[in-house]
Enzyme design. Structure first.
Site, PDB file in Angstrom:
ATOM      1  N   ASP A   1       0.333  -7.711   1.339  1.00  0.00           N
ATOM      2  CA  ASP A   1       0.714  -6.315   1.578  1.00  0.00           C
ATOM      3  C   ASP A   1       2.233  -6.162   1.651  1.00  0.00           C
ATOM      4  O   ASP A   1       2.775  -5.472   2.519  1.00  0.00           O
ATOM      5  CB  ASP A   1       0.070  -5.757   2.842  1.00  0.00           C
ATOM      6  CG  ASP A   1       0.119  -4.226   2.880  1.00  0.00           C
ATOM      7  OD1 ASP A   1       0.338  -3.617   1.808  1.00  0.00           O
ATOM      8  OD2 ASP A   1      -0.047  -3.642   3.972  1.00  0.00           O
TER       9      ASP A   1
ATOM     10  N   SER B   1       4.592   2.780   7.737  1.00  0.00           N
ATOM     11  CA  SER B   1       4.326   1.576   6.946  1.00  0.00           C
ATOM     12  C   SER B   1       5.512   1.183   6.078  1.00  0.00           C
ATOM     13  O   SER B   1       6.098   2.019   5.399  1.00  0.00           O
ATOM     14  CB  SER B   1       3.111   1.799   6.050  1.00  0.00           C
ATOM     15  OG  SER B   1       1.930   1.735   6.791  1.00  0.00           O
TER      16      SER B   1
ATOM     17  N   HIS C   1       0.807  -1.218   0.000  1.00  0.00           N
ATOM     18  CA  HIS C   1       0.000   0.000   0.000  1.00  0.00           C
ATOM     19  C   HIS C   1       0.846   1.277   0.000  1.00  0.00           C
ATOM     20  O   HIS C   1       0.338   2.350  -0.278  1.00  0.00           O
ATOM     21  CB  HIS C   1      -1.006   0.000   1.158  1.00  0.00           C
ATOM     22  CG  HIS C   1      -0.414   0.230   2.521  1.00  0.00           C
ATOM     23  ND1 HIS C   1      -0.123  -0.798   3.396  1.00  0.00           N
ATOM     24  CD2 HIS C   1      -0.093   1.359   3.179  1.00  0.00           C
ATOM     25  CE1 HIS C   1       0.349  -0.305   4.518  1.00  0.00           C
ATOM     26  NE2 HIS C   1       0.381   1.017   4.413  1.00  0.00           N
TER      27      HIS C   1
END
Length: 481
Positions: free
Chosen positions: A242, A324, A209
């Site tokens: 992910d 992230s 992402h």
């Protein structure tokens, strides 16, 4: 965690011994004023020591409800970009530390350097406080005629050596191998995330992402802590896991890959160190512990794409939007996970409209991420393990039920597939995969994806109110379609 020395007053010492009781009173010299006395310096008092430690927030199990709640609006640059996204069913998760002489007051001694263990810091501070008090009192007695005395450290902060295993030492070694990633689509939409050096060939591992906007012809850059920025390209991305791998263009020859640990050996309570760019603040280091293992997390980037599933490491290290894709390290500096998702009670804060850390962060175990990254480097596509059956994604606590109808009207159990060969049928409720309790469909998917195709697992299931077990060899699926 810090130490601080504070001054504590002690009664003043006499400037001269008192005269004997039978001694005659001294005559007052001519011209002198009776009652006048020389000024006496107040002695130094012993400093007291205090030690403070920030306590990590306790964590509780996230609710693996499905589908996940709609995340906040897509963030922009300036530090809020692609970040940890929220766990499903938790609500509002966003993608994704008086002294004084008579004439002058000396400055107190500076606090000591930070250490890795609370007990060691506290003991050192108390010893320093006791020595400081005794030394100060003696100096005051010997110098009471005036002038202040200060005691300085023999070394400056820049020369202090950080012992191996301390947070400072781990951070100093790992930071040069982390990057801040900026990804933008062809229309300019995108955000900021983090990644780390995977090998000497210039491959960087991060979250899918984080780079999703740049997969189809966007702009992608990676900036090291020394300020050097490199253009990069997406080598491969796995939406379900992910995980993504990018490669630096014109990569430098002195890259130092971070050492990968073994996430299976991690224990609850182990220390953790997270590195990332929360809200665009690059090269930020935070600490915490492993709060839980095998935490089922389903998350989404909010773009309407398919969800990601993980059997995550939970940590209370502060993780925010922008962390992230960054490494979660153990106390020795080994990568044990990829920071990927956060759970937050509400959106907002910091003027960005995004959720912030409440001590519930989730990381993809590095054993799984390593396998995925290697597949992406070799083939450019992810490979997923599968059982060959459709399961309900509804929120339950009873298990993962095989549906009566497959996706798009297909068979719920693939003819000749792993589940079919193992004797599973529509309506069966899977309650365990090996020794892992399965409480829902997303939990089952996350657990299956911790394995590789070809692995043999034991499935415990219920049919007609009776419990059964069967052996199953996992199949494979290539790509995210």
């Amino acid at each position: 965690m810090s130490t601080e020395n504070e001054g504590t007053a002690v009664p003043p010492a006499p400037s001269a011994p008192p005269p004997p009781a039978d001694a005659p009173a001294a005559s007052v010299p001519q011209g002198a004023h009776p009652g006048a006395a020389p000024a006496a310096g107040d002695p130094y008092g012993p400093p007291a020591a205090q030690a403070h430690q920030g306590a990590g927030e306790s964590s509780s199990a996230p609710d693996p409800s499905w589908p996940p709640p709609p995340p906040p609006a897509a963030p922009g640059y300036g530090g809020d970009g692609a970040a940890g996204h929220g766990a499903a069913g938790q609500g509002g998760g966003g993608w994704g530390a008086g002294w004084g002489a008579a004439h002058q007051q000396p400055a107190p001694k500076k606090g000591r350097g930070r250490g890795g263990l609370v007990a060691a810091v506290l003991v050192a501070a108390l010893v320093a406080g006791g020595l400081g008090g005794g030394l100060g009192y003696t100096l005051a007695e010997e110098n009471d005629s005036g002038g202040s005395t200060t005691v300085s450290s023999s070394t400056s902060g820049g020369n202090v050596k950080r012992d191996p295993g301390t947070v400072a030492a781990v951070a100093a070694a790992a930071l040069p191998s982390t990057v801040t990633i900026e990804a933008a689509s062809s229309s300019g939409e995108g955000g900021t995330g983090t990644g780390f050096v995977f090998d000497k060939q210039g491959h960087i591992v991060t979250n899918n992402h984080v780079v999703a906007d740049a997969v189809d012809g966007g702009n992608l850059t990676a900036t090291f802590p020394n300020g050097k920025k490199y253009d990069a390209e997406v080598v491969g991305n796995a939406q379900g896991y992910d995980v993504a791998v990018i490669k630096l263009k014109n990569a430098p020859s002195d890259l130092k890959p971070l050492t990968l640990g073994n996430s299976d050996d991690v224990a609850v309570g182990d220390s953790t160190i997270a590195i990332g760019a929360p809200f665009g603040l690059s090269n930020t280091v935070t600490t915490g512990i492993i709060s839980a293992k095998n935490r089922p997390v389903a998350s989404s980037d909010g773009s309407g794409s398919k969800a990601s599933y993980m059997s995550a490491l939970q940590t209370d290290a502060s993780i925010n939007p922008g962390n992230s894709g960054g490494p979660l390290l153990d106390a020795q500096g080994n990568v044990i996970g990829i920071n990927s998702a956060i759970q937050s009670t509400s959106n907002g804060g910091f003027g960005t409209g995004q959720a912030g850390s409440i001590g519930l962060g989730f990381a993809i175990p590095i054993n799984q991420a390593k396998y995925v990254a290697q597949e992406l480097i070799e083939t450019g596509k992810p490979v997923y393990a599968k059982i060959g059956a459709s399961v309900s994604l509804e929120d339950t606590t009873n298990g993962a039920q095989i549906t009566e109808q497959g996706v798009g009207g297909t068979e719920p159990v693939d003819p000749g597939g792993p589940a079919d060969k193992a004797g599973l049928k529509p309506g069966d409720v899977i309650t365990k995969l090996d020794d892992r309790v399965i409480d829902s469909g997303p939990t089952l998917i996350g657990e299956i994806w911790t394995h590789k195709p070809g692995d043999e697992v034991t499935i415990t299931y219920e049919r007609g109110g009776k419990e059964h077990t069967t052996e199953l060899t996992l199949g494979s699926r290539v790509g995210d379609s």
